[in-house]
Every structure is written in C-alpha cells, then in structure tokens.
Design an enzyme around this catalytic site. Structure first.
Site, PDB file in Angstrom:
ATOM      1  N   CYS A 160       4.101  10.304   5.326  1.00 51.29           N
ATOM      2  CA  CYS A 160       3.657   8.919   5.409  1.00 51.29           C
ATOM      3  C   CYS A 160       4.895   8.033   5.394  1.00 51.29           C
ATOM      4  O   CYS A 160       5.678   8.094   4.441  1.00 51.29           O
ATOM      5  CB  CYS A 160       2.745   8.609   4.219  1.00 51.29           C
ATOM      6  SG  CYS A 160       2.284   6.880   4.016  1.00 51.29           S
ATOM      7  N   CYS A 174       4.594   5.228  11.998  1.00 56.08           N
ATOM      8  CA  CYS A 174       3.477   5.594  11.127  1.00 56.08           C
ATOM      9  C   CYS A 174       2.965   6.941  11.603  1.00 56.08           C
ATOM     10  O   CYS A 174       2.796   7.144  12.811  1.00 56.08           O
ATOM     11  CB  CYS A 174       2.364   4.542  11.181  1.00 56.08           C
ATOM     12  SG  CYS A 174       0.847   5.014  10.300  1.00 56.08           S
TER      13      CYS A 174
END
Length: 260
Positions: free
Chosen positions: A75, A184
């Site tokens: 992440c 992302c």
C-alpha cells in the site's frame, strides 16, 4: 530456526495490493503467502497519519502472529506514512511500495511526468522528500478521488471509473506527460481503461515488479528463500467485501472473511 518455510505477509487497505501479490507469486511461486485485505477501513488515503500508523501496526501484528518471515506493505499510503515506524518497532524485514518516480525520471523525454495517487501518499513527508530530488522534472500530481472505493466494490470498468479517469488524465495530457506513475496498488487494475484514454506513447509505470524483485533480494540476503518445490499455501483474509477479492483473484484461492 529455519524460517524459509514461513509465509511472506502482505497487507493493504483492501484488495489493491493483490496487484503486488501477483508479481511476487509469479517471481517466487514456491513461497507461501498470507494477504490481509483491510477493506473495512479502505481507503487509507483519506485518513490521518496517526490513523494509518495505527492500522499498519494492527495489520503487522496480525501477520507476525501467523509467523510471517517478511512483511510487504502493499500500500503506497501505508508505506509513505508508516514504514519508518514499523521498521523501528519490529525485528522483521519490511518491503515498502512507493510511486516509481525514478524509473519515470529515467525514461521521460518531455521531462514531464504524471503521478496518480491517493491524498495520503501525495501529502506524505516521504513522498515530498522523494520528489524534491527531481528538480529537473515537471511533475503533475493528481489525487485519484473515488477510484479505490470503486475498485473495492468490484467496479473495474464502466462509465463511473471512465469519467473519473478522463477528468484526472486530461490535464496531464495537456501538460505533455510521456510517463504516468501509478502511485496506488489498486490502480494497476485500471490500466486497460487508462490505456484507452492516454496516447499510446505515454508509458504507464507501476511498482509491482520492482517490489517483487526487492522481496526476492531481501529473502536471499537473510537466507529465508524457500527452495523447496512443494506447493505452498496462498491464503487471503479480508474483513469486508470478499466478493471483490474473489473477482480479482479469479476464485482460485482460499479467501477467509474474518474481523480484524
């Protein structure tokens, strides 16, 4: 103690980090893995640094309780806001994921690159420190508002995502980018739609393969690489929306829904 048979742990604010998991599993098929999808708390990108750190600690401890030998913070938001503290707190190797600015800087000919990322990543100290070393580049930053939520709902196509991508990418095209960095781990799932919008000469760059290679390097460094050829378990835990995870994984793996 022989740690080579222990699993690699991964966590993300939901299902997006499976794009990283796929690269790791392809490169290291003999490794057991345990993936945490913290979909209940997705997206991390809108949360404060303190909240992100709290969630990252919770996820890390869950993985360590399952004897994970190495943890991949799959992440961008959690990496840029919490990995320094995680490395200081726990005696286990951590692999982070950051926007791949360096590869874009090496490939750009227009000296203009776009970065599509979450608010949490773009506002982080680590991201600003990284960007500050590329003073020769024109960097167009764009928060991908709403994209993670749609991916978490399993909406990988359709007009909603297309409309958002058109809005976010149009100013980048007008600025003459020739590289788009996906900041992302959810966003690689949008590459087919992005390719329909961007000119074909614009390179789309994500961090997945680089993270997989770094994972292998660290396992080799610490003598933790699993050299057996026996089939290993690939386990996935989610605390919400198991169907979204199943959609991305193709219903081939064990997905367990549990509260964490």
């Amino acid at each position: 103690m022989n740690t080579s048979m222990q699993p690699i742990g991964l966590f993300d604010s939901g299902v997006g980090g499976t794009s990283i998991w796929k690269e790791i599993h392809t490169l290291l098929p003999n490794e057991a893995t345990l993936y945490l999808a913290d979909s209940k708390n997705a997206p991390y990108g809108q949360k404060s640094k303190e909240e992100i750190l709290h969630l990252s600690i919770k996820n890390t401890e869950l993985l360590l309780n399952q004897n994970c030998k190495l943890i991949v913070v799959a992440c961008n938001t959690a990496t840029t806001n919490a990995i320094k503290e995680l490395r200081e707190k726990y005696d286990v190797p951590f692999i982070g994921i950051e926007p791949a600015i360096k590869p874009a800087a090496l490939q750009t000919k227009t000296h203009t690159i776009g970065i599509l990322a979450t608010k949490g990543t773009l506002n982080s100290v680590l991201f600003h420190k990284t960007v500050s070393s590329y003073t020769n580049l024109n960097i167009i930053e764009q928060v991908g508002h709403g994209l993670v939520q749609l991916i978490e709902e399993g909406k990988l196509g359709g007009s909603e995502i297309d409309k958002l991508l058109q809005t976010y990418l149009k100013p980048m095209m007008q600025a003459n980018i020739d590289c788009l960095v996906l900041g992302c781990s959810h966003y690689p799932y949008l590459i087919p739609q992005i390719q329909k919008i961007l000119p074909k000469e614009v390179k789309i760059i994500d961090s997945g393969l680089a993270v997989a290679k770094q994972t292998k390097t660290i396992l080799e460094k610490y003598g933790m690489l699993n050299k057996t050829i026996a089939k290993q378990k690939q386990l996935f835990y989610t605390n919400a929306k198991p169907n979204a995870l199943a959609t991305l994984l193709g219903n081939k793996y064990t997905i367990l829904e549990k509260d964490f």
